[in-house]
Structure formats: C-alpha cells, structure tokens
Design a protein around this motif. Structure first.
Motif, mmCIF file in Angstrom:
data_model
loop_
_atom_site.group_PDB
_atom_site.id
_atom_site.type_symbol
_atom_site.label_atom_id
_atom_site.label_comp_id
_atom_site.label_asym_id
_atom_site.label_seq_id
_atom_site.Cartn_x
_atom_site.Cartn_y
_atom_site.Cartn_z
ATOM 1 N N GLY A 334 3.471 29.571 23.515
ATOM 2 C CA GLY A 334 2.081 29.507 23.091
ATOM 3 C C GLY A 334 1.944 29.542 21.573
ATOM 4 O O GLY A 334 2.808 30.054 20.860
ATOM 5 N N ALA A 335 0.840 28.973 21.067
ATOM 6 C CA ALA A 335 0.593 28.914 19.622
ATOM 7 C C ALA A 335 -0.540 29.858 19.257
ATOM 8 O O ALA A 335 -1.632 29.773 19.825
ATOM 9 C CB ALA A 335 0.236 27.486 19.231
ATOM 10 N N LYS A 336 -0.269 30.781 18.338
ATOM 11 C CA LYS A 336 -1.273 31.772 17.938
ATOM 12 C C LYS A 336 -2.320 31.120 17.038
ATOM 13 O O LYS A 336 -1.989 30.403 16.097
ATOM 14 C CB LYS A 336 -0.598 32.937 17.201
ATOM 15 N N PHE A 337 -3.571 31.370 17.358
ATOM 16 C CA PHE A 337 -4.704 30.805 16.606
ATOM 17 C C PHE A 337 -4.952 31.655 15.365
ATOM 18 O O PHE A 337 -5.026 32.875 15.454
ATOM 19 C CB PHE A 337 -5.943 30.814 17.512
ATOM 20 N N ASP A 338 -5.072 31.017 14.200
ATOM 21 C CA ASP A 338 -5.231 31.739 12.937
ATOM 22 C C ASP A 338 -6.502 31.272 12.226
ATOM 23 O O ASP A 338 -6.496 30.252 11.534
ATOM 24 C CB ASP A 338 -4.002 31.495 12.051
ATOM 25 N N PRO A 339 -7.614 32.007 12.383
ATOM 26 C CA PRO A 339 -8.885 31.590 11.760
ATOM 27 C C PRO A 339 -8.802 31.461 10.241
ATOM 28 O O PRO A 339 -9.429 30.581 9.658
ATOM 29 C CB PRO A 339 -9.860 32.712 12.158
#
Length: 500
Positions: A334-339
C-alpha cells in the motif's frame, strides 16, 4: 501486445468519486494511452437501492477536470453501448440461463431468515457459515429439488436467486500482473449469487458479461477486488471465454496509522479526499478543485502513489506519465497518502504558471472582496508566488499592497525603539527628495543615507517594513515601496509613528 488494449473504469454512482477511484481511472488511462488503446467508462448501476442522484454527472465532471476523460462512455463513441448497466438489464438473463443449462449455476430458494439462522448457529459453534459445496446439497435449491418443482415454485412467484456452482477440490493457479502467481483453493470459496428474481444481475455476473462483450483486454482495479478474482476466472471458464489479464492496484493508506484512506481521515486532518466538492443535506465535503489544486498536480501526486519510473524524478506531465507508465513498476504494498507532499506538488505547478495567468486568478479573488486596484497584479504575483502553495493564499501574502495595516504584529513591534520615530521621519524626508521612485533607486539612496549617517540597517529596515506591512513579512521591501508609491508609503509611515 497482439490484441488492442481496451481498459475500463467502472464506478458505481453511489456518491462522490473517492481519490482512490480517481487513481484507478488514471492508471487505466495511462495504460491505454501508452499502448495506443481505448480507455472507456462504464457506469455500474445495477444496485438501484444505492443509486445517488448527481453521482454519475460528478464522475464525468471530475475526470474531465483532471484531463483524463474516457474515449468511450455514455453518450460518447458508444461502440459497445449502452454504457450504463441498468440499460443493459435485458441481456443478463440469457447468460444466467446459459450457466444454469451448462450446470455451472443453480436456483436457490433459501430465505434471508433461514440463512441468517444458519449463520447464527454456525457462530454459536465457533464456525463460519459458507454457502458452498459443504452445505449446498442440504439446502433449499435446485440441486435438491426436482426441475418440475423448481418451475412450479418460480411460477408461484417465490423469490429466488441464481448461485454459481463453485467446483470442488481444485487449486486455481492464477496470474496477476502486479502480484505474480496466486493460488486459490476452490473449497474455500462460496457460491456467489449471480442473479436475483427481480431480473437484476449482481455485480459479478454483469461485470464479467460486460467486460467480455466490450472486449476488455486488461482489468486494472483496486486490491479490494482480489478476493473476487477466482470467481471471475471461473466465470470466464464457465462461459468458454478468454479472460482478460488482471492487475490489482495497492491500497492508498491513511497518512497516520493503518488502513485504507477514508473521508474521515480527510475531515480529521483537514484535506480533501474527493476531486470536486460534494454537497448533501448533511453538509459539504471539500474537493481538490475548490481547495485550489491544479488538476495537473493532482494527477502527478496520484500517479506516484504506488508507482514510480525507477528514477528520482517527481514532476511529470501527463504526456511523460503516459510515456513512462508500466504496470510492472507498480508496487504490491500500500501507498501512504501524504497531504503535505500534495501541497508541495501544487507549489511546483504554481511556480510553472505564468504571472499573467495567476494575476487573472488573483483578480477574481480581489473582485469577490470588492477590491478594485490600478496596481500591476502581474508584478505583485511575481513577488509573492514563491511563498504560495495555492492561488487562494495570495490575499494573505499580498493584502498590504491594497490596504494599509490597521494593526501591527506585537512581536515585531518590539523592534520599535525610542529613537525609531525620529529615524522614520528622516526616512520620509529622504523619500520626499527622490524623483526617480523605482525600487533600485530607493534602495541605493536609502542605504547611502544609512551608511553616511552610520545608522544600523536593522534600526531602519525592520521598523520600515512594520510600518508598511504591519508585520515582518513580504517580498523585497523596496519593491513594495515602489509598488504602493511615494504618497502611500509616507502616509503609512506617518500612521505608524502616530500609532506605535
């Protein structure tokens, strides 16, 4: 590739398009364009109980805004139309009948109450109830009832479903482009419902039939559909059709903690999870467009969630993404979302915009505030844009160009000493002497005056900026002075002397 690439994005119109769905659409689009193929959009609206008015139009508008509109869809190049599943309803029954006739499916008359009772009984015994080979011969279905009785019960209007008859004792060795070889034991699969007595197919049947009839070459979809892969493979086998190639994309994960990114994460941390704003009676969910993101920036950061080209490059145009995209470079994890990283991407794209086009956007903001000005907005934008992630931040970065400060930053006001008013009066005197009132000339003459009179730079520059801006912020001080002009500069200094 030997056959034409045809890939699809097939959302259900049950609400706004989640950013994870947008990434799925994007990867399908990139793959199609990379291989000179077709990207089509099919609306999967067989479950009318979950249909949300406005959701379908939202999907089309979002993809259009992002620049990844489909080649074929509802009302556009309908080569294999209709592209709404609800309008294809009449065709699915024949395929359900085909599976019944070939022994790959059967009628089931079990009531919701009886199935619920069996689930509860299994739970009470520490087991999980699965409707499959282990119990189907003892349940209320056409495997245990004569054909005549089945037809009689159907004629009497009894509710039924058509279930898939999953083979027993088989190990399915399947291939996924991203995950490689995957094995499934058919004994662990349940007999999924394919068709209901109301004449509507379930997702599984409609999906397979439509993918086949629309000549889909590759199915690129989210990881959450991986458990459906064995059933879908078996359905292709049951129909005698060639299956498309499958690729299951990794999840987009929460910025903090574990699990899939949700709207709740966005609400909690103050970032959007939808491409466009979505309004309901309960309230408004913000979108990337309304938050000031450039569509190119959204495309760029989404492409790098789970994929990279093997280099350190981070900024890609859509054309570059098409050229470099490869399903084999998508990660399994999975790819971590980085605002915060997303803001960085938008900053990069903002810097690429011309000052003139940004000035037009800034003028719209000023018009909404009822501010008309003769100042050169293009020049002002050029001074402030390096500090901005969004056009919406321009006002906070440049308000002092249009309005004199009404208050002064308390921390910065500590630089206002006993001798400051006298020095500021001398600055006014020096400014009034100048005729060539340009930034370069103002800077040269004021610095010469300070050097000649042995006045420390900080004693003048900080109080002068405070007088003009109200805080120790903003671009080159002498550029501000030139922009607002001599009269306004003097007026603001005099006000600061009186106030501070």
């Amino acid at each position: 590739m030997s056959k034409q690439v045809r890939v699809r994005f097939a959302p259900s119109p049950t609400g706004p398009l989640h950013i994870g769905g947008v990434r799925t659409a994007l990867f399908n689009y990139l793959f199609a364009k990379k291989h000179g193929g077709v990207f089509y959009l099919r609306i999967e609206d067989t479950d009318q109980t979950r249909f949300v008015p406005g959701a379908e139009a939202y999907i089309f508008e979002a993809l259009e805004w992002l620049g990844i509109a489909p080649d074929e869809t509802v009302g556009k190049n309908e080569k294999f139309g209709p592209y709404r599943q609800s309008e294809r309803k009449a065709m699915y029954k024949q395929y359900a009948d085909q599976l019944l006739n070939s022994g790959w499916a059967y009628y089931a008359f079990d009531t919701a109450e009886s199935l619920d009772a069996m689930r509860k009984e299994a739970e009470a015994n520490g087991k999980t109830f699965i409707y499959n080979h282990s119990v189907r011969e003892q349940l209320d279905n056409s495997l245990t009832v004569s054909r005549e009785k089945v037809e009689e019960r159907k004629a009497n209007g009894e509710h039924y479903v058509i279930r898939f008859k999953t083979p027993v004792n088989e190990i399915l060795e399947l291939k996924d482009i991203i995950r490689g070889d995957i094995k499934f034991d058919t004994n662990l699969l349940d007999d999924k419902v394919l068709f209901k007595s109301d004449g509507m197919p379930t997702y599984h049947l409609a999906n397979i039939v439509d993918d086949h009839l629309m000549e889909t070459s590759h199915v690129i979809r989210g990881e959450e559909w991986l458990p459906s892969l064995p059933l879908h493979h078996l359905l292709y086998k049951a129909f005698g059709w060639n299956a498309p190639e499958f690729a299951h994309l990794p999840l987009i994960l929460k910025p903090i903690g574990n699990g899939k990114l949700s709207k709740r994460d966005g609400d909690k941390m103050g970032f959007p999870v939808f491409p466009l704003e979505w309004k309901t009676e309960e309230g408004v969910s913000s979108g990337y467009r309304e938050n000031g993101f450039f569509p190119e920036a959204v495309i760029n950061f989404l492409a790098l969630l789970g994929w990279n080209d093997g280099t350190e490059q981070e900024i890609f145009s859509l054309e570059e993404l098409v050229e470099k995209f490869d399903l084999n470079r998508i990660h399994k994890a999975g790819a971590k979302f980085d605002p915060e990283k997303n803001k960085w991407f938008n900053h990069q794209y903002l810097q690429k915009q011309s000052d003139a086009s940004l000035a037009e956007s800034f003028k719209t903001i000023l018009d909404k505030k009822g501010i008309s000005t003769s100042l050169d907005l293009t020049k002002i934008v050029g001074m402030i844009k390096e500090r901005a992630n969004f056009v919406t931040e321009f006002w906070d970065l440049a308000d002092y160009f249009f309005e004199a400060p009404t208050s002064y930053d308390e921390k910065a006001a500590k630089n206002w000493k006993e001798e400051t008013p006298g020095l500021m009066q001398q600055v006014i005197s020096e400014l009034n002497k100048m005729e060539d009132f340009t930034s370069t000339n103002i800077e040269t003459l004021l610095k010469e005056w300070m050097t000649t009179n042995e006045i420390g730079m900080g004693k003048v520059m900080q109080p002068l900026r405070l007088s003009l801006v109200g805080a120790l912020k903003g671009p080159h001080l002498f550029d501000i002075i030139e922009m607002i002009g001599k009269a306004e500069t003097v007026k603001r200094i005099e006000k600061a002397i009186a106030s501070l």
